[in-house]
Design a protein around this motif. Sequence first.
Motif, PDB file in Angstrom:
ATOM      1  N   ALA A 145       0.824  -1.220   0.000  1.00 45.54           N
ATOM      2  CA  ALA A 145       0.000   0.000   0.000  1.00 45.54           C
ATOM      3  C   ALA A 145       0.853   1.262   0.000  1.00 45.54           C
ATOM      4  N   THR A 146       0.260   2.327  -0.557  1.00 49.75           N
ATOM      5  CA  THR A 146       0.814   3.672  -0.393  1.00 49.75           C
ATOM      6  C   THR A 146      -0.110   4.376   0.585  1.00 49.75           C
ATOM      7  N   VAL A 147       0.459   4.853   1.672  1.00 51.10           N
ATOM      8  CA  VAL A 147      -0.364   5.548   2.666  1.00 51.10           C
ATOM      9  C   VAL A 147      -0.176   7.033   2.420  1.00 51.10           C
ATOM     10  N   ALA A 148      -1.219   7.672   1.896  1.00 53.88           N
ATOM     11  CA  ALA A 148      -1.084   9.053   1.424  1.00 53.88           C
ATOM     12  C   ALA A 148      -1.989   9.981   2.198  1.00 53.88           C
ATOM     13  N   GLY A 149      -1.519  11.210   2.388  1.00 54.22           N
ATOM     14  CA  GLY A 149      -2.291  12.196   3.136  1.00 54.22           C
ATOM     15  C   GLY A 149      -3.171  13.036   2.220  1.00 54.22           C
ATOM     16  N   PRO A 150      -3.856  14.030   2.801  1.00 53.10           N
ATOM     17  CA  PRO A 150      -4.802  14.847   2.050  1.00 53.10           C
ATOM     18  C   PRO A 150      -4.201  16.108   1.426  1.00 53.10           C
ATOM     19  N   VAL A 151      -2.891  16.299   1.546  1.00 51.94           N
ATOM     20  CA  VAL A 151      -2.282  17.533   1.044  1.00 51.94           C
ATOM     21  C   VAL A 151      -2.004  17.389  -0.449  1.00 51.94           C
ATOM     22  N   CYS A 152      -2.217  18.475  -1.179  1.00 52.30           N
ATOM     23  CA  CYS A 152      -2.093  18.416  -2.621  1.00 52.30           C
ATOM     24  C   CYS A 152      -0.633  18.518  -3.059  1.00 52.30           C
ATOM     25  N   GLU A 153       0.166  17.530  -2.707  1.00 52.34           N
ATOM     26  CA  GLU A 153       1.585  17.472  -3.091  1.00 52.34           C
ATOM     27  C   GLU A 153       1.956  16.004  -3.182  1.00 52.34           C
ATOM     28  N   SER A 154       2.749  15.652  -4.156  1.00 47.57           N
ATOM     29  CA  SER A 154       3.104  14.229  -4.239  1.00 47.57           C
ATOM     30  C   SER A 154       4.034  13.818  -3.095  1.00 47.57           C
ATOM     31  N   ALA A 155       4.682  14.788  -2.453  1.00 45.79           N
ATOM     32  CA  ALA A 155       5.528  14.452  -1.293  1.00 45.79           C
ATOM     33  C   ALA A 155       4.700  13.953  -0.113  1.00 45.79           C
ATOM     34  N   ASP A 156       3.391  14.157  -0.191  1.00 42.05           N
ATOM     35  CA  ASP A 156       2.548  13.884   0.967  1.00 42.05           C
ATOM     36  C   ASP A 156       2.153  12.401   1.064  1.00 42.05           C
ATOM     37  N   ALA A 157       3.152  11.570   1.312  1.00 38.72           N
ATOM     38  CA  ALA A 157       2.866  10.150   1.556  1.00 38.72           C
ATOM     39  C   ALA A 157       3.637   9.730   2.799  1.00 38.72           C
ATOM     40  N   LEU A 158       2.942   9.057   3.698  1.00 38.05           N
ATOM     41  CA  LEU A 158       3.618   8.572   4.907  1.00 38.05           C
ATOM     42  C   LEU A 158       4.490   7.378   4.580  1.00 38.05           C
ATOM     43  N   ALA A 159       4.058   6.591   3.589  1.00 40.00           N
ATOM     44  CA  ALA A 159       4.826   5.405   3.208  1.00 40.00           C
ATOM     45  C   ALA A 159       4.416   4.982   1.806  1.00 40.00           C
ATOM     46  N   ARG A 160       5.347   4.403   1.082  1.00 48.91           N
ATOM     47  CA  ARG A 160       5.046   3.843  -0.237  1.00 48.91           C
ATOM     48  C   ARG A 160       5.441   2.376  -0.243  1.00 48.91           C
ATOM     49  N   ASP A 161       4.699   1.593  -1.020  1.00 49.96           N
ATOM     50  CA  ASP A 161       5.007   0.156  -1.156  1.00 49.96           C
ATOM     51  C   ASP A 161       5.190  -0.506   0.203  1.00 49.96           C
TER      52      ASP A 161
END
Length: 430
Positions: free
Chosen positions: A351-367
């Motif tokens: 999973a990619t755990v992504a936040g609500p901010v409109c930026e691609s940097a805004d992910a808590l974790a990828r894969d």
Amino acid sequence: MTTEAASASSVAAANPPVRRLADWPAAGLRDLAAEHGTPLYVVDLDRVRENADRLRRAFPDAEIGYAVKANAIESVLETIADTGLGAECAAAGEVVRALDAGFDRVRYTAVNPPARDLDRVVDLAADREIAITVGAEDTLDRLAERGWTGELFVRVNPGVGAGHHAKVRTGTDPKFGVPGERAAAVVSEAANRGFDVRGLHAHAGSGILDADDLDAHRALVARMGELTGEVVDRGIDLDTVIVGGGFGVPYRETESPLDLDSLAAATREALGSAEGRGVSGVTLGIEPGRYLVADAGVLVTRVNTVKPTPETTVAGVDCGMTDLLRPALYDAHHAIRSLAPDAAERETVSATVAGPVCESADALARDRELPAPARGDLLAVGNTGAYGYEMANTYNSRPRPAVVALDDGESRVCVRRETIDDLTRLEAER
Ligand code: LLP
């Protein structure tokens, strides 16, 4: 087993070197989220006390100053002040908060200090003991202009860096400290100008955990020993040499915790190797931040969207880079755990755990391998007690989360959730 070994192992059982995310009770975190909403920081003050206790046992003779920047919430500061540690502050605001929380040994590490900060600290120092660490020669002029010649440390650029990311390695960055070869001259100058010179200071960087980092730490301590010897050779006594903080914590569940006793032994040995150059009588100073608070904190967030895509399953959560900046800023890894009661029975997905901010940097974790997320699930993010709430911001006009403290079996809100009204409070009325 000897009595001593038995008591050391019972201390280890009661106070393990790390608290893993899996050690937090899922039901308790679900209850707190139900009561206070999400995203929610939870900080366990009992664990902060344990961390302080382990540090004190490993460094019984050292002067320990908590680096307030890791977490400056009043309840956390009061807890650490009560353990008897001192405070290392990076700005006037931290000095004010540390004094208010009851620290009686406070040191301000002045990095390119703004005039307003110097004014405030000098003002506070009029009736409180505050030491100041300077990292540039002209800071001496600026302090003297303000009539302050109190307890002084000279920060040295040790030429040795360490840490989890280039952005937190200070020891080789010319921004920090006077060049090593100038250290003795700056100390002499300060002493001649009437400052109460107490010692030298350096900090290699943050996140010392692996063997390379430990080697760097050893090299920094040895360098500080040499420089102390140079100062003493000039006939100036120093009473403390501060070798920084930066003690790391295992953000990955597979990493081992720092062996504090080995670190302490390596530190003493590196400092001791400079003995005979006048270093033997000086007190060792350390100033850890993260080590005291990181594993005392978790961040609880709720899954609001689940989106299967060809590349990954996107779990959209209500916490973003505004609440926890470390993954976006340093690609930092934080463990994530599903708090769903049936998590163990679910299939595992990437999973990619992504936040609500409109930026691609805004992910808590990828894969990240996680039990298949479902809308409404709660996730816990580990090791967020340090530089978590402290670096939270309001980008996208997102109010900052609430913080709940656990203290001796009780829970209480120690920072209320910010509101949208709070965000506009400072704007001038038209
Ligand atoms: N002393 C000095 C002079 C420092 O600059 C720092 C951290 C510390 C002590 C404490 O370092 P610690 O023991 O907490 O690693 N925001 C980054 C960390 C930046 C630390 C800056 N200085 C992070 O989230 O990893």
